[in-house]
Design an enzyme around this catalytic site. Structure first.
Site, PDB file in Angstrom:
ATOM      1  N   LYS A 267       4.822   1.834  -6.758  1.00 52.37           N
ATOM      2  CA  LYS A 267       5.051   0.520  -7.291  1.00 52.37           C
ATOM      3  C   LYS A 267       5.276   0.607  -8.813  1.00 52.37           C
ATOM      4  CE  LYS A 267       1.290  -1.257  -5.766  1.00 52.37           C
ATOM      5  NZ  LYS A 267       0.592  -0.113  -5.079  1.00 52.37           N
TER       6      LYS A 267
ATOM      7  N   ARG B 217      -2.327  -9.878  -3.517  1.00 54.54           N
ATOM      8  CA  ARG B 217      -3.041  -8.504  -2.762  1.00 54.54           C
ATOM      9  C   ARG B 217      -3.833  -9.267  -1.622  1.00 54.54           C
ATOM     10  NH1 ARG B 217      -3.205  -4.585  -6.533  1.00 54.54           N
ATOM     11  NH2 ARG B 217      -4.306  -2.349  -5.752  1.00 54.54           N
TER      12      ARG B 217
ATOM     13  N   ARG C  42      -1.772  12.404  -9.716  1.00 58.12           N
ATOM     14  CA  ARG C  42      -1.209  11.447 -10.751  1.00 58.12           C
ATOM     15  C   ARG C  42      -2.137  11.691 -12.315  1.00 58.12           C
ATOM     16  NH1 ARG C  42      -0.960   5.230  -9.466  1.00 58.12           N
ATOM     17  NH2 ARG C  42      -3.433   5.718  -9.094  1.00 58.12           N
TER      18      ARG C  42
ATOM     19  N   ARG D 219      -7.220   8.729 -13.142  1.00 56.03           N
ATOM     20  CA  ARG D 219      -8.033   7.609 -13.125  1.00 56.03           C
ATOM     21  C   ARG D 219      -8.991   7.665 -12.236  1.00 56.03           C
ATOM     22  NH1 ARG D 219      -3.767   3.002 -11.051  1.00 56.03           N
ATOM     23  NH2 ARG D 219      -5.152   2.676  -9.576  1.00 56.03           N
TER      24      ARG D 219
ATOM     25  N   ARG E 152      -9.634   2.575  -0.892  1.00 58.49           N
ATOM     26  CA  ARG E 152      -8.520   1.897  -1.372  1.00 58.49           C
ATOM     27  C   ARG E 152      -7.625   1.497  -0.282  1.00 58.49           C
ATOM     28  NH1 ARG E 152      -6.859   4.811  -6.260  1.00 58.49           N
ATOM     29  NH2 ARG E 152      -5.082   3.506  -6.400  1.00 58.49           N
TER      30      ARG E 152
END
Ligand code: AP5
Length: 216
Positions: A15, A90, A124, A157, A168
């Site tokens: 996203k 969300r 990432r 992260r 998550r």
């Protein structure tokens, strides 16, 4: 004409990557509630202290806090021509609250298999200084560990650790269906296959926006 977009989809589906590209191309702000919270945590503000434990454990920040943050951000003058909301809403409560703040033109629902998502999240890396998003395999920086855009250091992260990723994804599975249904019933939901390359996904989004008369 405004371009008020919502980007839905599981953590790591891309996203932020697609929003960043489209936001630059069409000159509308990319608003990521996750980025806002990470920045507040980094600066050690009151809001940052309130949300730190939720964000680092991969849990949802309470609705009343997130809704207030988004309401304030959408009232800024740079949102007058439109915006891309990434990571909000969300929960169904957030979606209903958003409709009271503004009118959404289109909601993109990005989908990809779990294996693709886990690979994207584990590799990432993010620039500490400017927030640019990289991937060690799919989108590596020219010099390892250094941002191509601003020369800042790249980091992983806190919530991209394997045990937090699982949490998550579980939360996402629980919360996402009612929101997807909410936008589908309004006739403004489009599904995008995000398992393809970044360029293909972005092109697909632009084609959809043009077909709907939202881009010229
Ligand atoms: P947030 O920051 O929103 O995290 P997220 O939804 O989990 O999404 P991500 O940022 O992890 O993924 P993304 O889809 O943007 O993927 P990206 O583009 O980086 O939220 C973090 C936390 O904040 C939440 O857990 C919660 O605590 C809190 N929070 C935020 N909003 C909230 C809300 N509304 N309510 C309550 N709490 C909230 O891409 C991932 C990787 O894949 C990158 O390395 C990228 O380079 C690569 N990649 C992307 N696309 C492709 C592609 N097509 N091909 C190959 N690689 C790709």
């Amino acid at each position: 004409m405004t371009l008020n977009l919502v980007f839905l989809g599981p953590p790591g589906v891309g996203k932020g990557t697609y929003a960043e590209a489209l936001s630059k191309r069409y000159n509308i702000p990319h608003i990521s509630t996750g980025d806002i919270f990470r920045e507040e945590i980094r600066k050690g503000t009151e809001l940052g202290k309130k949300v730190k434990s939720y964000v680092e454990r991969g849990e949802l920040v309470p609705d009343e806090i997130v809704i207030e943050v988004v309401k304030k951000r959408l009232s800024q003058p740079d949102c007058e021509r439109g915006f891309i909301l990434d990571g909000f809403p969300r929960t169904l409560n957030q979606a209903i609250a958003l409709d009271k703040i503004t009118k959404i033109d289109l909601a993109f629902n990005f989908v990809a298999p779990k294996s693709v998502i886990i690979e994207r999240l584990s590799g990432r890396r993010i620039c500490k200084r400017c927030g640019a998003i990289y991937h060690v395999k799919f989108n590596p920086p020219k010099k390892p560990g250094i941002c191509d855009v601003c020369g800042g250091p790249l980091y992983q992260r806190e919530d991209d650790k394997p045990e937090v990723i699982e949490e998550r994804l579980k939360i996402y599975e629980r919360q996402s269906a009612p929101i997807v249904d909410y936008y589908r019933k309004k006739g403004i939901l489009v599904e995008v296959d995000a398992s393809r390359s970044k360029e293909e996904v972005i092109k697909n989004c632009e084609d959809i926006l043009k077909a709907r008369g939202l881009l010229h």
